[in-house]
Design a protein around this motif. Sequence first.
Motif, PDB file in Angstrom:
ATOM      1  N   SER A   1     135.295  10.824   9.630  1.00 32.11           N
ATOM      2  CA  SER A   1     135.122  12.141   9.971  1.00 32.11           C
ATOM      3  C   SER A   1     133.440  12.218  10.257  1.00 32.11           C
TER       4      SER A   1
ATOM      5  N   TRP B   1     122.378   8.186   4.110  1.00 29.41           N
ATOM      6  CA  TRP B   1     123.131   8.730   2.278  1.00 29.41           C
ATOM      7  C   TRP B   1     122.382   8.656   1.831  1.00 29.41           C
TER       8      TRP B   1
ATOM      9  N   GLU C   1     140.204  11.570  -0.060  1.00 33.23           N
ATOM     10  CA  GLU C   1     139.312  12.274  -0.311  1.00 33.23           C
ATOM     11  C   GLU C   1     140.155  13.230  -1.182  1.00 33.23           C
TER      12      GLU C   1
ATOM     13  N   GLN D   1     127.936  10.328   7.915  1.00 33.87           N
ATOM     14  CA  GLN D   1     129.445   9.839   8.435  1.00 33.87           C
ATOM     15  C   GLN D   1     129.828  10.840   7.543  1.00 33.87           C
ATOM     16  N   ARG D   2     130.894  11.462   7.112  1.00 33.26           N
ATOM     17  CA  ARG D   2     132.101  11.261   5.634  1.00 33.26           C
ATOM     18  C   ARG D   2     131.828  10.147   5.219  1.00 33.26           C
TER      19      ARG D   2
ATOM     20  N   HIS E   1     128.267  16.338   5.371  1.00 34.40           N
ATOM     21  CA  HIS E   1     127.911  14.986   6.205  1.00 34.40           C
ATOM     22  C   HIS E   1     127.605  16.168   7.859  1.00 34.40           C
ATOM     23  N   TYR E   2     128.182  17.306   8.057  1.00 33.58           N
ATOM     24  CA  TYR E   2     128.497  18.302   9.303  1.00 33.58           C
ATOM     25  C   TYR E   2     126.701  18.856   8.848  1.00 33.58           C
TER      26      TYR E   2
ATOM     27  N   LEU F   1     130.387  14.733   0.802  1.00 31.62           N
ATOM     28  CA  LEU F   1     131.544  14.614   1.589  1.00 31.62           C
ATOM     29  C   LEU F   1     131.679  16.728   2.267  1.00 31.62           C
TER      30      LEU F   1
END
Length: 428
Positions: A377, A131, A35, A361-362, A151-152, A148
């Motif tokens: 994450s 996604w 990442e 998810q990330r 995802h939160y 990136l």
Amino acid sequence: MLYILQHHMLRVPEVRAILKLFPWGKLESDGTFPESLIRAYFSVLGAQGYGYWSEAGGTAPHQVQPNTRGNHDSPFSVDPVESYQDGYLLLLDRHLDDKAGWKLEDRLIPKLHFEPGCEPVIGSSADVVDWKSWYQWRSLPFDSPAALLMHYPLTVYHLLVNVLKVASPSRGSAECRQTLDIHYLGAEVELNMLPLFSELALLLPHTDIKLTFFGFAVHAIVQRANKKSIAAKAKRNEPVYTYRSPASMGQSTLSLYLDGEHENWDPRFVSITNHLPDAIVALNAGLLSYKSWASVILFCHVEEMPFGVTEYAEQSAEVQRDSLSKIIHHAIPSLGPRMSTAQLEDLVKPRQYPIDFNPFQRPGQRPIGSTRLPNVSNGFSIMVVGRDSVKGGKEDTLGVEPSDMHIAERQVRELTDKTQGMSLNNLD
């Protein structure tokens, strides 16, 4: 044991399939996703000065807090940037706009403000489930690295809609709007990207959302706030950020609050229990890593408060699931004098704690070379308490008569009063 490991390894293709959606989805020889390298490629790697991407760096996934269990020192650890503080952007007098926050090419940014006629289709007519469908709904090219960070908020959406089932894109209407009051526990790096949570208002039409952030980092940044800063609004009990979606998307509203009064969410604080939310969420929670989670877990079980979290690894999620009943039974001696037999029996009923793969998810395996098991994450969700968590539990409250709701609220308040004075220190 071998069977369990094989079961977890079956998730590897699913994790990699998400990463392969994106042209920047590089897979290292050890199966991890670099990442930091990808962020550097997009010139968004760093601490202060990198907008929504700002983070402390280092090898620790979370801030070290006074109530963290265990020793996290390691000869291989890398310290975070010392001068950095999660939420430092809230010390400014205004939020960054899309361009300054994302620091990407215009075509790669999931914008929050649209030219007339260029809005995404209303959420109730869309089918945003992963996604791929979200990128298509937002008309974003897959070479955008937005996932990136997104995802939160999208994991929160997944928890509310698919795990806890306290919201739905089709539940509200222009004539009958839905309201949501959510407590978000343990926020850290998310404080640098508060406008991104506007996505909830875009995805949930005709909905008025109140989202309150709690945690060590929240408390720290509010205490540092000067009079003219964004964070200072928290001291006046004002929202630190608001957003309204376009009329064509249901004109949903989002109001974000910071609880700077306490370092952690705790049921012994009257300011919290006097304003109970519809649900509680926490991302990458680590329920067994922080002592303060014990009181949250117990309180949510006593109140039947919907509570959903995410974890990095499915294996650790299972360990946490298997510990929940032990936490409850450990508290029974202190709860016994304050609750009726019927209430205690309800508390210890067999419960289900479903663990699921999070489609938001990330992307990419975390760079932990010592493990090949999926570790991502926001990788997996746990329904700690949900509407159907008790076997033979209660139905959805939609359509319940107001008089019945008042009775239920009174019963909840009785339980709240009984848990107010209890000591949970012996759960540590």
